[in-house]
Design an enzyme around this catalytic site. Structure first.
Site, mmCIF file in Angstrom:
data_model
loop_
_atom_site.group_PDB
_atom_site.id
_atom_site.type_symbol
_atom_site.label_atom_id
_atom_site.label_comp_id
_atom_site.label_asym_id
_atom_site.label_seq_id
_atom_site.Cartn_x
_atom_site.Cartn_y
_atom_site.Cartn_z
ATOM 1 N N LYS A 110 0.836 -1.204 0.000
ATOM 2 C CA LYS A 110 0.000 0.000 0.000
ATOM 3 C C LYS A 110 0.875 1.259 0.000
ATOM 4 O O LYS A 110 0.579 2.228 -0.697
ATOM 5 C CB LYS A 110 -0.960 -0.014 1.188
ATOM 6 C CG LYS A 110 -2.093 -1.025 1.003
ATOM 7 C CD LYS A 110 -2.931 -1.175 2.259
ATOM 8 C CE LYS A 110 -3.945 -2.302 2.104
ATOM 9 N NZ LYS A 110 -4.506 -2.738 3.381
ATOM 10 N N LYS A 189 -3.483 -8.388 -9.634
ATOM 11 C CA LYS A 189 -4.610 -8.840 -8.804
ATOM 12 C C LYS A 189 -5.775 -7.855 -8.943
ATOM 13 O O LYS A 189 -5.568 -6.634 -8.865
ATOM 14 C CB LYS A 189 -4.187 -8.886 -7.331
ATOM 15 C CG LYS A 189 -5.305 -9.272 -6.375
ATOM 16 C CD LYS A 189 -4.964 -8.954 -4.923
ATOM 17 C CE LYS A 189 -5.865 -7.885 -4.340
ATOM 18 N NZ LYS A 189 -6.939 -8.255 -3.453
ATOM 19 N N LYS A 192 -10.418 -3.378 -5.692
ATOM 20 C CA LYS A 192 -11.240 -2.161 -5.760
ATOM 21 C C LYS A 192 -10.358 -0.934 -5.911
ATOM 22 O O LYS A 192 -10.741 0.055 -6.515
ATOM 23 C CB LYS A 192 -12.038 -1.996 -4.463
ATOM 24 C CG LYS A 192 -12.993 -3.098 -4.191
ATOM 25 C CD LYS A 192 -13.721 -2.846 -2.886
ATOM 26 C CE LYS A 192 -14.248 -4.131 -2.310
ATOM 27 N NZ LYS A 192 -13.297 -4.803 -1.378
HETATM 28 P P1 ADP Z 1 -10.085 -5.452 -2.564
HETATM 29 O O1 ADP Z 1 -8.664 -5.874 -2.767
HETATM 30 O O2 ADP Z 1 -10.823 -5.366 -3.840
HETATM 31 O O3 ADP Z 1 -10.240 -4.219 -1.710
HETATM 32 P P2 ADP Z 1 -10.891 -6.883 -0.224
HETATM 33 O O4 ADP Z 1 -9.551 -6.598 0.346
HETATM 34 O O5 ADP Z 1 -12.064 -6.233 0.443
HETATM 35 O O6 ADP Z 1 -10.843 -6.593 -1.783
HETATM 36 O O7 ADP Z 1 -11.130 -8.440 -0.257
HETATM 37 C C1 ADP Z 1 -12.296 -9.125 0.149
HETATM 38 C C2 ADP Z 1 -12.109 -10.597 -0.077
HETATM 39 O O8 ADP Z 1 -12.009 -10.874 -1.475
HETATM 40 C C3 ADP Z 1 -10.817 -11.146 0.540
HETATM 41 O O9 ADP Z 1 -11.040 -12.441 1.017
HETATM 42 C C4 ADP Z 1 -9.859 -11.163 -0.597
HETATM 43 O O10 ADP Z 1 -8.843 -12.115 -0.431
HETATM 44 C C5 ADP Z 1 -10.782 -11.526 -1.755
HETATM 45 N N1 ADP Z 1 -10.233 -10.981 -3.004
HETATM 46 C C6 ADP Z 1 -10.094 -9.695 -3.330
HETATM 47 N N2 ADP Z 1 -9.556 -9.551 -4.541
HETATM 48 C C7 ADP Z 1 -9.325 -10.811 -4.995
HETATM 49 C C8 ADP Z 1 -8.767 -11.349 -6.185
HETATM 50 N N3 ADP Z 1 -8.353 -10.558 -7.152
HETATM 51 N N4 ADP Z 1 -8.668 -12.680 -6.298
HETATM 52 C C9 ADP Z 1 -9.094 -13.503 -5.311
HETATM 53 N N5 ADP Z 1 -9.640 -13.064 -4.171
HETATM 54 C C10 ADP Z 1 -9.759 -11.732 -3.994
#
Ligand code: ADP
Ligand code: TRP
Length: 321
Positions: A110, A189, A192
């Protein structure tokens, strides 16, 4: 068995969230005691626009419920509605070593991406540990990016248990290796916060636009293509069965495939995949008060479980006098 996981309302939920976490959570509700929550306190570490956070929180709830999460079969709530998350976080801070937190990949990523290094970001994993330990969770379904956060949680639990005696259950991560990291439109990856997400519920026109932007290599129509290293293929395969995946693979290995054609197909496939849920999604977002009501009832149930752990913890550390 207690299964627990959370999702940040830092933006609109996307197909990486769906395949990485939401789908398996919805499956677990029938076979376990399921705890599912929207982690708005965590989202504060990256979002400082109150209106957006409040809106995203309700939208994330509508997404989950539309996709099949049943608030009668599970405990479904918003993290910030249960004060014990913050209280336990403070207690756990004293058992989270600096070195442990300094090794966090997520924190370093980050910062490398330009976020200001503030304390909330640094202690993000401690809040996550509190989320999990508060409910004595056995299993935590997450994407691969969260693996280290689970290790940190276990370290903190062990450190606390070591000082005060057995208190917290050791949680195990549940990571589906096949779906561990869903790529975004740029091949990194999907997230959001990276501007590369394909949202679950977005208007069809926008969905098409995002899918058409998926980055592919520069091979021409006549070239044979490489499905395994193709971002487009790796997203496409999430939505089809093994037979259809095999068919697409064969098309990649024969000259004549146009990425543009595959993208158009994929946009329709994604649209149709989420079609059965769209009406429910719209109906929930038109009834924000009903959503709030569901979340409040969930918070009440969560508070009761959290109180059991907090009673024990407050006793052990000496806050009950
Ligand atoms: P973001 O990275 O979009 O902010 P979050 O951190 O809120 O998403 O993640 C919520 C859940 O979704 C977590 O369990 C995370 O591991 C899963 N997740 C988020 N992005 C991915 C991805 N690209 N592939 C697989 N799992 C994901
Ligand atoms: N850090 C997780 C993520 O970004 C979200 C989260 C917060 C979480 N608390 C949790 C996940 C507890 C599982 C359990 O995806």
């Amino acid at each position: 068995m207690r299964v627990l996981s959370g999702i940040q309302p830092s933006g609109k939920l996307h197909i990486g969230n769906y395949f990485g976490m939401m789908r398996s959570m919805i499956k677990w509700q029938k076979q376990s005691e399921l705890f599912c929550f929207i982690v708005n306190l965590h989202a504060l570490t990256s979002l400082s626009d109150g209106e957006t956070l409040a809106r995203n929180t309700l939208e994330a709830a509508a997404d989950f419920l539309a996709l099949g999460l049943d608030p009668e079969l599970s405990i479904f709530w918003v993290q910030g509605d249960v004060a014990a998350h913050a209280e336990l976080t403070w207690i756990l801070h004293n058992h989270a070593s600096m070195g442990l937190l300094e090794r966090s990949h997520s924190y370093k990523d980050k910062i490398a991406r330009g976020q200001t290094p503030h304390h909330g970001l640094f202690s993000y994993p401690v809040l996550m540990a509190a989320d999990i330990l508060l409910y004595q969770a056995d299993l935590v379904p997450v994407g691969k990016d969260q693996k280290q956060h689970l290790e940190i949680t276990r370290d903190i639990a062990a450190a606390f248990n070591n000082v005060y005696g057995p208190t917290f259950t050791m949680p195990e991560p549940a990571i589906n290796e096949n779906l561990a990291t869903i790529p975004g439109s740029d091949g990194q990856k999907m997230s959001k916060s990276y501007g590369n997400a394909i949202e679950i519920f977005q208007p069809q026109k926008e969905l098409r636009k995002v899918v058409m932007k998926i980055v592919t290599d520069g091979r021409s129509v006549e070239d044979v293509k490489d499905p395994d290293n193709c971002n487009l293929f790796n997203i496409y395969r999430l939505f089809v069965d093994a037979e259809k995946e095999g068919e697409l693979r064969e098309r990649y290995l024969r000259p004549g495939l146009q990425y543009g054609e595959v993208k158009k197909e994929l946009a329709d496939i994604i649209w149709n995949y989420f079609e059965p849920y769209r009406e429910r999604r719209e109906s929930f977002s038109a009834r924000p008060d009903d959503l709030r009501d569901i979340l409040q009832k969930g918070a009440q149930k969560a508070r009761a479980v959290a109180a059991e752990t907090m009673d024990k913890v407050r006793d052990k550390v000496g806050l009950n006098y």
